[in-house]
Enzyme design. Structure first.
Site, mmCIF file in Angstrom:
data_model
loop_
_atom_site.group_PDB
_atom_site.id
_atom_site.type_symbol
_atom_site.label_atom_id
_atom_site.label_comp_id
_atom_site.label_asym_id
_atom_site.label_seq_id
_atom_site.Cartn_x
_atom_site.Cartn_y
_atom_site.Cartn_z
ATOM 1 N N GLU A 86 53.222 104.847 -37.740
ATOM 2 C CA GLU A 86 53.191 104.681 -36.287
ATOM 3 C C GLU A 86 53.983 105.824 -35.672
ATOM 4 O OE1 GLU A 86 53.682 101.349 -32.775
ATOM 5 O OE2 GLU A 86 55.066 101.259 -34.471
ATOM 6 N N GLU A 103 52.745 91.604 -39.197
ATOM 7 C CA GLU A 103 52.352 92.981 -38.896
ATOM 8 C C GLU A 103 53.195 93.922 -39.731
ATOM 9 O OE1 GLU A 103 52.028 94.204 -34.791
ATOM 10 O OE2 GLU A 103 52.583 96.262 -35.318
#
Length: 249
Positions: A143, A138
């Site tokens: 974010e 990932e």
């Protein structure tokens, strides 16, 4: 041929010279949405927050994507179908690219875009790569977890994580983020260079990421890691000029 020979001499051992760049997802891809993108997460409408994705909350206009979260009542089912199965409080939006991203010794990738990201408590927008099969890899290129920060993250395991936080404006202005993913000479690990507003920020490394196919996802999740309670009104996360290029031999 002469150019190839020169570049071959300069290439690192175990890698291929990068002499071509191919556009995988063009910067105007939202104008041809169905060619490049699918609605929702690759696995469905739910994930690890209180937002459930709905087509009506995914809007494209003037090559800009808007993902809109609105409070909902009486959702069915009432909790997320994904762990940790939080209660659903919002209808929201997510999309994922049809093309997978697989870094190899012969292919590096650049993934970039411009974003207007909410930073209020309970808002959890993201622009990220995650494994097609299993997990990790990932890579979180964008974010935002309820604070005025963007998180650049690389997950090697659930406990081996590298995170770098950078200040993010709270005025909903657009700013760019970018990741350049390149295989290391051991043909196992991937070097990830992160940028914000075209300024280099940090290098992180993905252990064993070479050859692992990844999805590209843009989503507006809610609450979860961004705190609660979330907003009582409408939340909008916008993306534009999202582009993926592949450099190879």
């Amino acid at each position: 041929m002469k150019l190839f020979v020169v570049l071959a001499c300069l290439a690192a051992p175990g890698t291929f010279p990068f002499v071509d760049a191919a556009t995988v997802i063009p910067a105007n891809s939202f104008s041809s949405f169905s060619t490049y993108w699918n609605n929702f997460y690759p696995w469905g409408t739910d994930h690890n927050g209180s937002g459930r994705m709905a087509s009506a909350n995914i809007i494209v206009a003037s090559n800009t994507l808007s993902l809109i979260a609105t409070p909902t009542s009486n959702p069915s089912p009432p909790t997320s179908t994904s762990n940790p199965k939080p209660a659903i409080h919002y209808a929201s939006g997510a999309i994922h690219a049809k093309e997978h991203i697989t870094v190899t010794a012969a292919n590096a990738y650049t993934v970039s875009g411009e974003f207007s990201a909410p930073t209020a408590v309970g808002t959890w927008p993201a622009f990220w790569l995650t494994a097609v099969s299993g997990w990790p890899p990932e890579v979180d290129i964008g974010e935002w977890k309820g604070t005025a920060d963007n998180w650049f993250n690389t997950f090697n395991t659930s406990s081996v994580v590298k995170s770098t936080l950078v200040d993010w404006p709270t005025d909903l202005s657009f700013h760019s983020v970018k990741a350049v993913l390149t295989a290391q000479s051991n043909n196992k690990d991937v070097k990830i260079d992160f940028y914000m507003d075209n300024k280099f920020i940090v290098t992180q490394y993905g252990s064993g990421f070479v050859g692992k196919a990844m999805y590209l996802i843009i989503n507006l999740q809610m609450e979860g890691s961004s705190g609660s309670p979330g907003p009582s009104g409408r939340t909008v996360y916008k993306a534009r000029n999202v582009q993926v290029t592949r450099t190879g031999n």
